[in-house]
Design a protein around this motif. Structure first.
Motif, mmCIF file in Angstrom:
data_model
loop_
_atom_site.group_PDB
_atom_site.id
_atom_site.type_symbol
_atom_site.label_atom_id
_atom_site.label_comp_id
_atom_site.label_asym_id
_atom_site.label_seq_id
_atom_site.Cartn_x
_atom_site.Cartn_y
_atom_site.Cartn_z
ATOM 1 N N THR A 55 70.637 80.517 25.627
ATOM 2 C CA THR A 55 69.351 81.044 25.191
ATOM 3 C C THR A 55 69.381 82.559 25.356
ATOM 4 O OG1 THR A 55 66.944 80.754 25.341
ATOM 5 C CG2 THR A 55 68.153 80.893 27.425
ATOM 6 N N CYS A 79 56.875 70.840 30.854
ATOM 7 C CA CYS A 79 58.321 71.024 30.998
ATOM 8 C C CYS A 79 58.807 70.475 32.338
ATOM 9 C CB CYS A 79 58.679 72.507 30.863
ATOM 10 S SG CYS A 79 60.420 72.892 31.098
ATOM 11 N N GLY A 133 66.756 72.991 29.584
ATOM 12 C CA GLY A 133 66.399 72.223 28.387
ATOM 13 C C GLY A 133 65.323 72.915 27.572
ATOM 14 N N CYS A 134 64.252 73.362 28.236
ATOM 15 C CA CYS A 134 63.131 73.979 27.516
ATOM 16 C C CYS A 134 63.525 75.305 26.873
ATOM 17 C CB CYS A 134 61.946 74.177 28.462
ATOM 18 S SG CYS A 134 61.085 72.628 28.842
ATOM 19 N N THR A 135 64.255 76.161 27.603
ATOM 20 C CA THR A 135 64.569 77.480 27.062
ATOM 21 C C THR A 135 65.635 77.407 25.970
ATOM 22 O OG1 THR A 135 66.151 77.900 28.864
ATOM 23 C CG2 THR A 135 63.893 78.709 29.160
ATOM 24 N N GLU A 136 66.558 76.451 26.071
ATOM 25 C CA GLU A 136 67.550 76.303 24.998
ATOM 26 C C GLU A 136 66.901 75.736 23.738
ATOM 27 O OE1 GLU A 136 70.991 74.249 26.626
ATOM 28 O OE2 GLU A 136 71.724 76.107 27.570
ATOM 29 N N LYS A 137 65.890 74.876 23.898
ATOM 30 C CA LYS A 137 65.138 74.384 22.726
ATOM 31 C C LYS A 137 64.391 75.527 22.036
ATOM 32 C CE LYS A 137 64.288 69.577 24.201
ATOM 33 N NZ LYS A 137 64.737 69.575 25.615
ATOM 34 N N VAL A 138 63.830 76.433 22.843
ATOM 35 C CA VAL A 138 63.128 77.586 22.253
ATOM 36 C C VAL A 138 64.103 78.431 21.441
ATOM 37 C CG1 VAL A 138 61.959 79.772 22.774
ATOM 38 C CG2 VAL A 138 61.293 77.692 23.987
ATOM 39 N N TYR A 139 65.307 78.668 21.977
ATOM 40 C CA TYR A 139 66.240 79.503 21.223
ATOM 41 C C TYR A 139 66.652 78.828 19.916
ATOM 42 C CZ TYR A 139 69.534 83.017 19.944
ATOM 43 O OH TYR A 139 70.167 84.021 19.236
ATOM 44 N N ARG A 140 66.873 77.516 19.968
ATOM 45 C CA ARG A 140 67.214 76.814 18.722
ATOM 46 C C ARG A 140 66.078 76.931 17.709
ATOM 47 N NH1 ARG A 140 69.599 72.985 22.222
ATOM 48 N NH2 ARG A 140 67.954 71.443 21.950
ATOM 49 N N GLY A 141 64.845 76.847 18.198
ATOM 50 C CA GLY A 141 63.689 76.967 17.315
ATOM 51 C C GLY A 141 63.539 78.355 16.720
ATOM 52 N N SER A 184 65.068 79.085 13.364
ATOM 53 C CA SER A 184 64.541 78.371 12.193
ATOM 54 C C SER A 184 63.864 79.335 11.219
ATOM 55 C CB SER A 184 63.523 77.324 12.672
ATOM 56 O OG SER A 184 62.613 77.011 11.643
#
Length: 377
Positions: A197, A215, A338-346, A349
């Motif tokens: 992230t 979270c 988990g939460c911060t890596e999901k934010v980076y993937r988002g 977009s």
């Protein structure tokens, strides 16, 4: 929001903080994903401000050292023969090999390439087979020194010779929390990891507790309530908020023998974000922290550590309490990863766009203001 798409990331940042907090949105995506913006951060923030190399007590004896990179610059931090903590360049003055790696203990700094040997103060002690070079002068070949100061037990390092001393710059922290002296806490565990992230996503995740109930539903989420969270205005050097904890983690509360803390201060957890990237959770019983450096836009190097206050460390049950908190924080870190890596993937977009901020995200807005104060539009 579309009118900003033609702007540079730095201009987008300045536009983002040009609106008052009660109308504010999360920072634009380009600030997290742009290589050019990261280069600006390295130049204007990481090469200029104070970064944390961990706790002074982890370098307990002369010759104890650690290494780090600041804005691409390899750095050694060590305790010298006089017992002082100092920082210097981690690059040999001969053919420019890096010298030390990781952490450890050494009696001298010996280059792994040609065995040029430096004293713990950085002066060159010896270099074999240099007697025929008429320009060789040992006294002129010391390792360049880097500013290093211990502030409340934290080792702070800066490449900037003109950066304001941490003791002055961060005097507000001591004023804010006069009854918890961080220099009296002792680190008991420390590790490094690298997450997928952006460094700011992780910093912002620490700065708000709005994400705790969801979270961290499996760990600490139930120990704090959104309606009990206070997010006051911070300062130019740091932001903060606090949470009132229940007794589900005894170590988060003042030790029964502690008589200096009264009322809510006995169960108050402070969250301090010292700009740019030292993030400290401080309770009457323990602390934990993250010190962040970017590893490209999409990855972050994290120094993580935890420790205990003197009264809890002296408690006969200290080891059991510590093991419990360590296990808890390991689980909390997994949730945050988990939460911060999901934010980076988002953020990557095309359909994503930054939404409005909650009143519980004031520190995030102030962090954006700090970035804008450092990075020219």
């Amino acid at each position: 929001m579309n009118q900003h798409h033609s702007l540079t990331p730095a201009a987008e940042l300045h536009a983002n903080v040009a609106v008052p907090f009660h109308q504010a949105h999360a920072m634009p995506k380009s600030l997290y994903t742009s290589e050019a913006f990261l280069a600006a951060e390295q130049k204007h923030i990481f090469a200029q401000d104070w970064l944390c190399a961990g706790r002074a007590e982890t370098l307990a004896n002369p010759g104890d050292y650690l290494t780090m990179q600041i804005a691409g610059e390899p750095v050694i931090v060590l305790r010298d023969r006089d017992g002082d903590i100092r920082a210097m360049s981690n690059v040999c003055r001969h053919r420019m090999s890096t010298l030390l790696q990781g952490r450890g203990h050494t009696r001298a700094i010996i280059c792994p390439y040609h065995a040029w040997t430096y004293n713990l103060d950085g002066s060159l002690r010896g270099a074999a087979a240099m007697n025929q070079n008429e320009g060789f002068c040992k006294e002129q070949l010391s390792l360049p020194q880097i500013r290093c100061q211990v502030w409340q037990g934290w080792i702070m390092v800066s490449l900037n010779p003109d950066a304001e001393d941490p003791e002055t710059k961060l005097a507000g922290v001591r004023d804010l929390i006069p009854n918890l002296d961080m220099s009296t806490y002792t680190e008991t565990y420390q590790e490094s990891f690298n997450w997928a992230t952006n460094w700011k996503v992780l910093a912002e995740n620490f700065m708000e507790s709005y994400h705790l109930p969801m979270c961290h539903a499996g760990t600490i989420g139930g120990a704090s309530k959104l309606d009990e969270m206070i997010c006051p205005e911070g300062t130019e050097a740091f932001n903060y908020h606090w949470i009132l904890k229940n007794d589900s983690v005894p170590l988060a509360l003042a030790h029964p023998a502690n008589t200096s803390l009264q009322g809510d201060d006995r169960r108050k957890t402070w969250l301090l974000a010292i700009y740019p990237s030292l993030l400290i959770t401080l309770t009457p019983g323990y602390f934990w922290y993250l010190s962040l450096t970017p590893d490209g836009p999409g990855r972050v190097n994290v120094l993580f550590g935890m420790g205990m206050s003197a009264d809890w460390l002296a408690d006969p049950e200290a080891a059991a309490h510590l093991a419990k908190v360590k296990a808890l924080l390991d689980d909390v870190n997994i949730e945050d990863k988990g939460c911060t890596e999901k934010v980076y993937r988002g953020l990557l977009s095309g359909m994503a766009s930054p939404g409005p901020l909650s009143h519980l995200e004031r520190p995030n807005y102030e962090f954006a203001q700090y970035l804008a104060s450092r990075i020219p539009a």
